[in-house]
Design a protein around this motif. Structure first.
Motif, PDB file in Angstrom:
ATOM      1  N   ARG A 138       0.643 -11.026 -11.262  1.00 59.24           N
ATOM      2  CA  ARG A 138       0.264 -12.250 -10.563  1.00 59.24           C
ATOM      3  C   ARG A 138      -0.590 -11.929  -9.322  1.00 59.24           C
ATOM      4  O   ARG A 138      -1.521 -12.664  -9.005  1.00 59.24           O
ATOM      5  CB  ARG A 138       1.538 -13.005 -10.174  1.00 59.24           C
ATOM      6  CG  ARG A 138       1.298 -14.464 -10.021  1.00 59.24           C
ATOM      7  CD  ARG A 138       2.581 -15.247 -10.168  1.00 59.24           C
ATOM      8  NE  ARG A 138       2.479 -16.477  -9.379  1.00 59.24           N
ATOM      9  CZ  ARG A 138       3.460 -17.343  -9.219  1.00 59.24           C
ATOM     10  NH1 ARG A 138       4.637 -17.118  -9.789  1.00 59.24           N
ATOM     11  NH2 ARG A 138       3.296 -18.425  -8.494  1.00 59.24           N
ATOM     12  N   ILE A 139      -0.251 -10.833  -8.635  1.00 52.94           N
ATOM     13  CA  ILE A 139      -1.051 -10.427  -7.467  1.00 52.94           C
ATOM     14  C   ILE A 139      -2.469 -10.069  -7.909  1.00 52.94           C
ATOM     15  O   ILE A 139      -3.456 -10.450  -7.259  1.00 52.94           O
ATOM     16  CB  ILE A 139      -0.370  -9.246  -6.720  1.00 52.94           C
ATOM     17  CG1 ILE A 139       0.967  -9.692  -6.116  1.00 52.94           C
ATOM     18  CG2 ILE A 139      -1.277  -8.693  -5.621  1.00 52.94           C
ATOM     19  CD1 ILE A 139       1.816  -8.578  -5.525  1.00 52.94           C
ATOM     20  N   LEU A 140      -2.587  -9.403  -9.061  1.00 53.68           N
ATOM     21  CA  LEU A 140      -3.911  -9.070  -9.610  1.00 53.68           C
ATOM     22  C   LEU A 140      -4.695 -10.344  -9.945  1.00 53.68           C
ATOM     23  O   LEU A 140      -5.868 -10.477  -9.596  1.00 53.68           O
ATOM     24  CB  LEU A 140      -3.752  -8.211 -10.871  1.00 53.68           C
ATOM     25  CG  LEU A 140      -3.579  -6.700 -10.662  1.00 53.68           C
ATOM     26  CD1 LEU A 140      -3.077  -6.049 -11.948  1.00 53.68           C
ATOM     27  CD2 LEU A 140      -4.890  -6.039 -10.218  1.00 53.68           C
ATOM     28  N   GLN A 141      -4.009 -11.281 -10.609  1.00 60.76           N
ATOM     29  CA  GLN A 141      -4.661 -12.554 -10.961  1.00 60.76           C
ATOM     30  C   GLN A 141      -5.157 -13.281  -9.723  1.00 60.76           C
ATOM     31  O   GLN A 141      -6.206 -13.914  -9.739  1.00 60.76           O
ATOM     32  CB  GLN A 141      -3.674 -13.477 -11.688  1.00 60.76           C
ATOM     33  CG  GLN A 141      -3.520 -13.172 -13.170  1.00 60.76           C
ATOM     34  CD  GLN A 141      -2.236 -13.813 -13.732  1.00 60.76           C
ATOM     35  OE1 GLN A 141      -1.671 -14.725 -13.124  1.00 60.76           O
ATOM     36  NE2 GLN A 141      -1.790 -13.328 -14.878  1.00 60.76           N
ATOM     37  N   ASN A 142      -4.386 -13.184  -8.635  1.00 60.63           N
ATOM     38  CA  ASN A 142      -4.774 -13.864  -7.398  1.00 60.63           C
ATOM     39  C   ASN A 142      -5.861 -13.122  -6.628  1.00 60.63           C
ATOM     40  O   ASN A 142      -6.299 -13.588  -5.582  1.00 60.63           O
ATOM     41  CB  ASN A 142      -3.548 -14.054  -6.488  1.00 60.63           C
ATOM     42  CG  ASN A 142      -2.559 -15.045  -7.083  1.00 60.63           C
ATOM     43  OD1 ASN A 142      -2.890 -15.782  -8.011  1.00 60.63           O
ATOM     44  ND2 ASN A 142      -1.338 -15.048  -6.577  1.00 60.63           N
ATOM     45  N   GLY A 143      -6.230 -11.935  -7.130  1.00 60.20           N
ATOM     46  CA  GLY A 143      -7.347 -11.217  -6.526  1.00 60.20           C
ATOM     47  C   GLY A 143      -7.004 -10.352  -5.320  1.00 60.20           C
ATOM     48  O   GLY A 143      -7.899  -9.895  -4.619  1.00 60.20           O
ATOM     49  N   TYR A 144      -5.709 -10.119  -5.092  1.00 60.78           N
ATOM     50  CA  TYR A 144      -5.332  -9.320  -3.917  1.00 60.78           C
ATOM     51  C   TYR A 144      -4.997  -7.872  -4.265  1.00 60.78           C
ATOM     52  O   TYR A 144      -4.437  -7.150  -3.435  1.00 60.78           O
ATOM     53  CB  TYR A 144      -4.134  -9.954  -3.209  1.00 60.78           C
ATOM     54  CG  TYR A 144      -4.454 -11.279  -2.560  1.00 60.78           C
ATOM     55  CD1 TYR A 144      -5.264 -11.343  -1.429  1.00 60.78           C
ATOM     56  CD2 TYR A 144      -3.956 -12.470  -3.096  1.00 60.78           C
ATOM     57  CE1 TYR A 144      -5.562 -12.558  -0.840  1.00 60.78           C
ATOM     58  CE2 TYR A 144      -4.253 -13.692  -2.509  1.00 60.78           C
ATOM     59  CZ  TYR A 144      -5.055 -13.730  -1.385  1.00 60.78           C
ATOM     60  OH  TYR A 144      -5.356 -14.926  -0.804  1.00 60.78           O
ATOM     61  N   ALA A 145      -5.279  -7.477  -5.493  1.00 59.95           N
ATOM     62  CA  ALA A 145      -4.998  -6.087  -5.869  1.00 59.95           C
ATOM     63  C   ALA A 145      -6.083  -5.624  -6.833  1.00 59.95           C
ATOM     64  O   ALA A 145      -6.824  -6.449  -7.378  1.00 59.95           O
ATOM     65  CB  ALA A 145      -3.622  -5.990  -6.524  1.00 59.95           C
ATOM     66  N   TYR A 146      -6.195  -4.328  -7.019  1.00 58.73           N
ATOM     67  CA  TYR A 146      -7.177  -3.788  -7.957  1.00 58.73           C
ATOM     68  C   TYR A 146      -6.552  -2.616  -8.693  1.00 58.73           C
ATOM     69  O   TYR A 146      -5.636  -1.956  -8.185  1.00 58.73           O
ATOM     70  CB  TYR A 146      -8.463  -3.359  -7.229  1.00 58.73           C
ATOM     71  CG  TYR A 146      -8.230  -2.374  -6.109  1.00 58.73           C
ATOM     72  CD1 TYR A 146      -8.267  -0.990  -6.328  1.00 58.73           C
ATOM     73  CD2 TYR A 146      -7.968  -2.831  -4.807  1.00 58.73           C
ATOM     74  CE1 TYR A 146      -8.047  -0.096  -5.291  1.00 58.73           C
ATOM     75  CE2 TYR A 146      -7.745  -1.939  -3.774  1.00 58.73           C
ATOM     76  CZ  TYR A 146      -7.785  -0.573  -4.009  1.00 58.73           C
ATOM     77  OH  TYR A 146      -7.549   0.310  -2.996  1.00 58.73           O
ATOM     78  N   GLU A 147      -7.088  -2.395  -9.916  1.00 63.67           N
ATOM     79  CA  GLU A 147      -6.572  -1.309 -10.738  1.00 63.67           C
ATOM     80  C   GLU A 147      -7.587  -0.174 -10.764  1.00 63.67           C
ATOM     81  O   GLU A 147      -8.792  -0.422 -10.882  1.00 63.67           O
ATOM     82  CB  GLU A 147      -6.329  -1.828 -12.161  1.00 63.67           C
ATOM     83  CG  GLU A 147      -5.629  -0.818 -13.048  1.00 63.67           C
ATOM     84  CD  GLU A 147      -6.006  -0.956 -14.518  1.00 63.67           C
ATOM     85  OE1 GLU A 147      -6.340  -2.067 -14.965  1.00 63.67           O
ATOM     86  OE2 GLU A 147      -5.982   0.085 -15.207  1.00 63.67           O
ATOM     87  N   VAL A 148      -7.100   1.047 -10.597  1.00 61.80           N
ATOM     88  CA  VAL A 148      -7.954   2.236 -10.719  1.00 61.80           C
ATOM     89  C   VAL A 148      -7.192   3.286 -11.517  1.00 61.80           C
ATOM     90  O   VAL A 148      -6.072   3.644 -11.133  1.00 61.80           O
ATOM     91  CB  VAL A 148      -8.262   2.890  -9.341  1.00 61.80           C
ATOM     92  CG1 VAL A 148      -9.404   3.886  -9.460  1.00 61.80           C
ATOM     93  CG2 VAL A 148      -8.536   1.882  -8.279  1.00 61.80           C
ATOM     94  N   ASN A 149      -7.772   3.766 -12.599  1.00 55.45           N
ATOM     95  CA  ASN A 149      -7.180   4.868 -13.390  1.00 55.45           C
ATOM     96  C   ASN A 149      -5.701   4.657 -13.699  1.00 55.45           C
ATOM     97  O   ASN A 149      -4.905   5.589 -13.592  1.00 55.45           O
ATOM     98  CB  ASN A 149      -7.299   6.201 -12.629  1.00 55.45           C
ATOM     99  CG  ASN A 149      -8.727   6.533 -12.274  1.00 55.45           C
ATOM    100  OD1 ASN A 149      -9.637   6.199 -13.036  1.00 55.45           O
ATOM    101  ND2 ASN A 149      -8.918   7.170 -11.130  1.00 55.45           N
ATOM    102  N   GLY A 150      -5.308   3.449 -14.023  1.00 51.55           N
ATOM    103  CA  GLY A 150      -3.911   3.216 -14.388  1.00 51.55           C
ATOM    104  C   GLY A 150      -2.975   3.003 -13.217  1.00 51.55           C
ATOM    105  O   GLY A 150      -1.772   2.827 -13.398  1.00 51.55           O
ATOM    106  N   SER A 151      -3.498   3.017 -11.981  1.00 53.47           N
ATOM    107  CA  SER A 151      -2.687   2.673 -10.802  1.00 53.47           C
ATOM    108  C   SER A 151      -3.183   1.339 -10.252  1.00 53.47           C
ATOM    109  O   SER A 151      -4.346   0.976 -10.439  1.00 53.47           O
ATOM    110  CB  SER A 151      -2.815   3.749  -9.713  1.00 53.47           C
ATOM    111  OG  SER A 151      -2.245   4.957 -10.147  1.00 53.47           O
TER     112      SER A 151
END
Ligand SMILES: [Zn+2]
Length: 489
Positions: A138-151
């Protein structure tokens, strides 16, 4: 009279009112179970045990959640270093779950001895992976997080555009920038002060779970947000922990709650409450300084700084004698003094049961009782409450000697207050539950023999008996018609 609690979030004492009376939701950060429980664990657990007991005494229905961290707590604050539990498992050549279960059991044993009530719910981080993944998504959907190399990392810069980061700790981003170092594995973060919600696991990593981002494990901060909100909703009433958790752990929790649920999360909890730390002879307690003391070492006395073991109530009393927001400086001298204080109050409590009522009262019990509860209502000032009890021990002796008097109503109010505050709220164990009866019989027999020896003018025997009683920690109070006694260490 309402209960005032100091809120770290607003930096002031505020009257406590629950969001949904009569229910109170309280979450406290529990131990990371990779080592023996120590003085710091005891202080946090006792602080929130008293708050839990007091809220229940005031009539609230409290759901108290205290977690067990059994994955994801890394050695460094900046997402670096090994998982503490994995490291211990590697050193001892056992499975991580064996480490977690062994130290959870030791933690329970120590807390039970200290008369700390078990929380209503004790969730483990590994038992709530699904809730943590859902929150991260949900945090990703809201745009406050990002994914890099599986983290997955929380994007602090993005978050700061909408919410103040540092609101709990009072730190500003400039300090964070100055304080952050370039560490191994930091390169994939956009900014060094971003923090991990999910970390990719190497194939050899012993604790890993499937996620939308591949196999990995949760960050420490997301565990507490996910478990607290899962059991208490958001926002809930009280979030507690040690002062050392304010930054980054609790600051990160608040950011996660807003990033996931929006402004309605209201800082995740209404009250943020923090207990102060324990120092050892003026120094910070740490394994590297060699002044680290476990709870078991207090009980057995097997530590270079101790000459003997002390019962659990000595330690509990030591912490209760300080306000929870003050530091407690530990030394054997302080512990021994606390034990004497505990024995003195508990002997007075037993003597109070022997007092007989009269037709009038020599003093006002309700005024004294109000003083005790005023102290407790003032941000749980257990130190001031105990001072009021100490001041009354002389009066109890005089009541017992029938030099002053109380009516039946006043006497029962006085007895009730001692029981409610010392035993029910402060959680002290009365002497009647710690082999007291056997002691009492033996001590009173020796006192009777001494009185008989004196009556027979056998003063050398009488003095010998007095000295032996003194060695047992018994102080005698001689009156013409009887001899009373108290435990004095
Ligand atoms: Zn926590």
């Amino acid at each position: 009279m309402s209960l005032y609690l100091y809120n770290t979030l607003t930096r002031k004492k505020e009257p406590f009112t629950p969001l949904h009376p009569p229910y109170v939701g309280m979450y406290v950060c529990g131990p990371t179970v990779y080592g023996d429980p120590h003085l710091g664990h005891a202080r946090a657990a006792i602080t929130f045990d008293v708050l839990f007991r007091y809220l229940r005494y005031l009539g609230y229905q409290v759901r108290y959640v205290r977690n067990i961290t059994d994955v994801g707590h890394l050695e460094g604050d900046a997402d670096e270093g090994e998982d503490k539990i994995l490291k211990k498992a590697r050193l001892e050549k056992v499975e991580p779950i064996e480490i977690a279960q062994r130290y959870t059991a030791l933690y329970h044993k120590a807390m039970d001895a200290l008369n700390v009530l078990r929380p209503s719910v004790e969730p483990t981080a590994t038992g709530h992976i699904a809730q943590q993944i859902a929150m991260i998504e949900r945090i990703l959907q809201n745009g406050y997080a990002y994914e890099v190399n599986g983290s997955v990392y929380l994007d602090v810069e993005k978050y700061r555009q909408d919410y103040p980061y540092g609101i709990l700790s009072g730190r500003n981003i400039e300090e964070l920038i100055a304080g952050s170092r370039e560490l191994e594995g930091q390169a994939e973060k956009k900014h060094p002060w971003d923090f991990a919600l999910w970390k990719r696991a190497e194939p050899t990593h012993l604790m890993q779970w499937d996620s939308p981002w591949g196999r990995g494990f949760p960050g420490w901060h997301i565990e507490c947000s996910a478990m607290s909100i899962h059991y208490l909703g958001v926002p809930f009433d009280i979030h507690g922990g040690g002062l050392d958790l304010i930054f980054p752990h609790h600051e990160a929790e608040i950011a996660q709650a807003h990033a996931c649920f929006g402004p309605e999360a209201h800082h995740q909890a209404r009250f943020w409450i923090h207990n102060n730390l324990v120092t050892i002879e003026g120094q910070k307690m740490s394994k590297s300084l060699g002044n680290f003391i476990t709870i078991e070492e207090i009980f057995t006395g097997r530590h270079p700084k101790l000459s003997r073991g002390y019962p659990p109530m000595a330690l509990r009393f030591l912490f209760l004698q300080a306000h929870y927001r003050s530091t407690v400086d530990f030394s054997e001298e302080a512990l021994s003094a606390a034990y004497k204080g505990y024995l003195r109050l508990m002997t007075a409590f037993e003597r109070l049961k022997e007092v007989r009522p009269h037709t009038y009262s020599s003093f006002s019990v309700s005024a004294w009782r109000e003083r005790v509860f005023t102290a407790l209502h003032d941000d749980l000032n257990t130190a001031a409450a105990l001072a009021a009890f100490f001041e009354q021990t002389e009066d109890i002796l005089r009541l017992r000697r029938q030099e002053i008097f109380l009516t039946p109503e006043d006497l029962s109010l006085l007895q009730k207050t001692w029981q409610e505050v010392l035993i029910d709220i402060l959680g002290l164990i009365p002497l009647t539950q710690v082999e007291w009866h056997r002691w009492k019989i033996a001590i009173e027999l020796l006192i009777r023999l001494r009185r008989e020896a004196r009556a027979a003018k056998n003063y050398s025997l009488a003095d010998l008996l007095r000295d032996e009683l003194q060695n047992m920690g018994v102080r005698l109070l001689d009156f013409p018609d009887e001899t009373l006694w108290e435990m004095h260490e």
